[in-house]
Each structure stands twice: as structure tokens, then as C-alpha cells.
Motif scaffolding. Structure first.
Motif, PDB file in Angstrom:
ATOM      1  N   LYS A   9       0.929  -1.086  -0.132  1.00  0.00           N
ATOM      2  CA  LYS A   9       0.060  -0.048   0.157  1.00  0.00           C
ATOM      3  C   LYS A   9       0.616   1.110  -0.072  1.00  0.00           C
ATOM      4  O   LYS A   9       1.957   1.313   0.392  1.00  0.00           O
ATOM      5  CB  LYS A   9      -0.987   0.022   1.414  1.00  0.00           C
ATOM      6  N   ASN A  89      -3.263   4.384  -1.830  1.00  0.00           N
ATOM      7  CA  ASN A  89      -4.107   3.559  -1.133  1.00  0.00           C
ATOM      8  C   ASN A  89      -4.701   4.145   0.278  1.00  0.00           C
ATOM      9  O   ASN A  89      -5.794   3.799   0.704  1.00  0.00           O
ATOM     10  CB  ASN A  89      -3.557   2.046  -0.739  1.00  0.00           C
ATOM     11  N   ASN A 140      -6.542   4.482  -5.650  1.00  0.00           N
ATOM     12  CA  ASN A 140      -7.084   3.181  -5.932  1.00  0.00           C
ATOM     13  C   ASN A 140      -8.258   2.944  -5.307  1.00  0.00           C
ATOM     14  O   ASN A 140      -8.702   3.433  -4.257  1.00  0.00           O
ATOM     15  CB  ASN A 140      -5.991   1.953  -5.622  1.00  0.00           C
ATOM     16  N   GLY A 143      -9.353   2.293  -1.345  1.00  0.00           N
ATOM     17  CA  GLY A 143      -8.566   3.141  -0.436  1.00  0.00           C
ATOM     18  C   GLY A 143      -9.232   3.658   0.736  1.00  0.00           C
ATOM     19  O   GLY A 143     -10.369   3.729   0.952  1.00  0.00           O
ATOM     20  N   VAL A 187     -13.566   4.086  -2.021  1.00  0.00           N
ATOM     21  CA  VAL A 187     -12.913   4.653  -1.174  1.00  0.00           C
ATOM     22  C   VAL A 187     -13.656   4.942   0.327  1.00  0.00           C
ATOM     23  O   VAL A 187     -14.651   5.644   0.265  1.00  0.00           O
ATOM     24  CB  VAL A 187     -12.274   5.887  -1.342  1.00  0.00           C
ATOM     25  N   ASP A 239      -7.304  -3.438   4.741  1.00  0.00           N
ATOM     26  CA  ASP A 239      -8.278  -4.081   4.198  1.00  0.00           C
ATOM     27  C   ASP A 239      -9.301  -4.672   5.366  1.00  0.00           C
ATOM     28  O   ASP A 239     -10.339  -5.119   4.790  1.00  0.00           O
ATOM     29  CB  ASP A 239      -8.068  -5.064   3.146  1.00  0.00           C
ATOM     30  N   ARG A 242     -12.931  -2.420   5.192  1.00  0.00           N
ATOM     31  CA  ARG A 242     -13.274  -1.931   4.261  1.00  0.00           C
ATOM     32  C   ARG A 242     -14.355  -1.550   4.028  1.00  0.00           C
ATOM     33  O   ARG A 242     -14.928  -0.626   3.093  1.00  0.00           O
ATOM     34  CB  ARG A 242     -13.023  -3.213   3.016  1.00  0.00           C
TER      35      ARG A 242
END
Length: 271
Positions: A9, A89, A140, A143, A187, A239, A242
Motif C-alpha cells: 500500500k 491507497n 485506488n 482506499g 474509498v 483491508d 473496508r
């Protein structure tokens, strides 16, 4: 303990000044967890701080940028993507300043030019950062964008002065822009409402020592330290979170949910 939560990342970290800075601690932990990032701060802050030492420790490059300047921010993002070899990220916004607090102005006697400057540095800069990232399509998918705040945005702490308004503005921007980021790129955008922490900026608030001692007595788990905050930020960049977005996340040892503690009652109870 490093377990490569952020392996692969890439990001930008705003606001590391010295070892007392929460952003400094987050940068150290992000490096330990495998992230690559660019460090940035305003040129005047860089002259006051030790950011180059942090860059050497984390193998990072420093790109000066005034977060209230769109030209500086565009230059920062262009260089960051070049240095890091692609899109980002994560972004950390750890920026806050009140000229009124620095100059000792009471909330009932604010200088409005200084007030506007504080809004721009502390809150509007967060919108600027996200707008530049948005227009450049610099993030990305999935992110994470994070800013630091304080509970004075919701509750009255008289000596926190107009910084309370700045933080309320910041949190609103996180929700409003967070929706847009979620729809387009998945994101997430969040704020961490941290315990009072003895940083360079925080220590400038009148009565700050009292804030810390009171919060320590009120919080079932005690105050969250800068290192604790860094761990939490890493989880929000990873992650593992998320589906967490548009949230103001209290990281304060339980202070925000405690009406009164036994320690505080004992302190003020009359014989």
C-alpha cells in the motif's frame, strides 16, 4: 508487532512535525506494516520540525506542500504518484491550527480574519486534499482517507475555542465527501476523535494539562496515547475495515460514552 497489514500500500501522510506528532507515530507504524509513503508538511512547519529524520527512518521522501494551496497540492500528488509508482491507497490528514488560540483570543472576542485562516488550515484543507485526489483520480479503489479530530466538535470545552468549530467543519466534510468517494471508488473516509494527546499543537490550548488529567479520570480504559492512535489508524488503512466509512470514530478509552466516573465523583464529593 509487524504483520504486513499494509504490504504493497502507498500513501501520503500530512502533518508529521516531530516525535510527539500523532502523524509521526502513524508513519512509523505504517512503515513497520509494509507501507510506502510520501511525507509532507507546510514549508514553515518543516523548518520548525524534524521531518527529515522521520523520512530517513522510514525510507520515505519529503515533498513540502501548503495544504491551503491548490498549486502545492497538485504538485504534491503529481510527485507522490511518480515517487511511489502509481495511485494511492491511503491519505492521512493530521493538520490543525487556530491563530486565535495561539494569540490568546477568547471565543467571545474572536478575530475573524484569524478564524477564516483556522478554518482553511484545519478543515477546508481536508476538502482541498480530497478534491485534488478526486480530480486527479489519484486513489485506488477501496482506499482509505483519514483525518484526526477531537470530541470538542460535539461537546463544549471552553478553552478549545474556535478549534471546536474547525473540527466540526472537518467532520462534516468527511461525511459529505465520503459519500462521493464511496459511490465512485469504494474509498472510505473517516475521522478519528482522539483522546487529548500532548502534541505540539494540542499543548498550545489553554488548560490542556487539565484536559488530559480529567479525561484520564473519566475514561474507563484511560486516555488513548499517540501510539494507540497510530495502531487504530493502521487498522483503518488496512483491508480489515473496508466497509467502515463516513464515521467519526471515538478513540478515547470510553470517555465519549461515560457520563461520570467514580474517580471524578470521589474527586469532588463533599465530606
Amino acid at each position: 508487532m509487524a504483520n504486513n497489514l499494509l504490504a504493497g500500500k502507498k500513501g501520503i501522510i500530512f502533518g508529521a512535525l516531530n516525535e510527539d506528532s500523532i502523524a509521526w507515530k502513524i508513519a512509523e507504524k505504517a512503515h513497520e506494516q509494509g507501507a510506502q509513503f510520501v511525507l509532507t508538511n507546510a514549508p514553515v512547519a518543516m523548518r520548525m520540525g524534524e521531518i527529515n529524520n522521520l523520512a530517513a527512518k522510514t525510507g520515505s521522501e519529503v515533498v513540502p506542500a501548503d495544504a491551503t494551496s491548490m498549486d502545492d497540492l497538485n504538485n504534491l500528488f503529481e510527485k507522490a504518484e511518480s515517487i511511489l509508482g502509481g495511485k494511492l491507497n491511503f491519505i492521512l490528514h493530521s493538520i490543525g491550527m487556530s491563530v486565535n488560540v495561539r494569540k490568546g483570543k477568547e471565543y467571545t472576542d474572536l478575530n475573524y480574519d484569524w478564524l477564516t485562516k483556522g478554518w482553511d488550515v484545519s478543515a477546508v484543507s481536508f476538502h482541498r486534499v480530497m478534491q485534488v485526489a478526486w480530480q486527479r483520480e489519484a486513489m485506488n479503489d477501496w482506499g482509505s482517507i483519514l483525518a484526526l479530530t477531537y470530541i470538542a466538535a460535539q461537546r463544549t470545552f471552553p478553552d478549545y475555542n474556535d478549534m471546536a468549530d474547525n473540527k466540526a467543519f472537518l467532520e462534516s466534510i468527511a461525511r459529505s465527501f465520503g459519500y462521493q468517494w464511496g459511490v465512485r471508488n469504494k474509498v472510505r473516509v473517516n475521522t478519528i476523535s482522539q483522546s487529548p494527546t500532548p502534541t505540539t499543537a494540542g499543548s498550545g490550548v489553554k488548560g490542556f494539562g487539565g484536559f488530559i488529567n480529567y479525561a484520564e479520570k473519566m475514561s474507563p480504559l484511560g486516555n488513548a496515547t499517540a501510539d494507540d492512535c497510530a495502531d487504530y489508524a493502521i487498522s483503518l488503512f488496512s483491508d480489515l475495515t473496508r466497509k467502515v466509512t463516513m464515521q467519526n470514530l471515538f478513540h478515547d478509552g470510553g470517555f465519549s460514552s461515560t457520563g461520570v466516573s467514580e474517580a471524578v465523583i470521589e474527586r469532588f464529593e463533599e465530606d
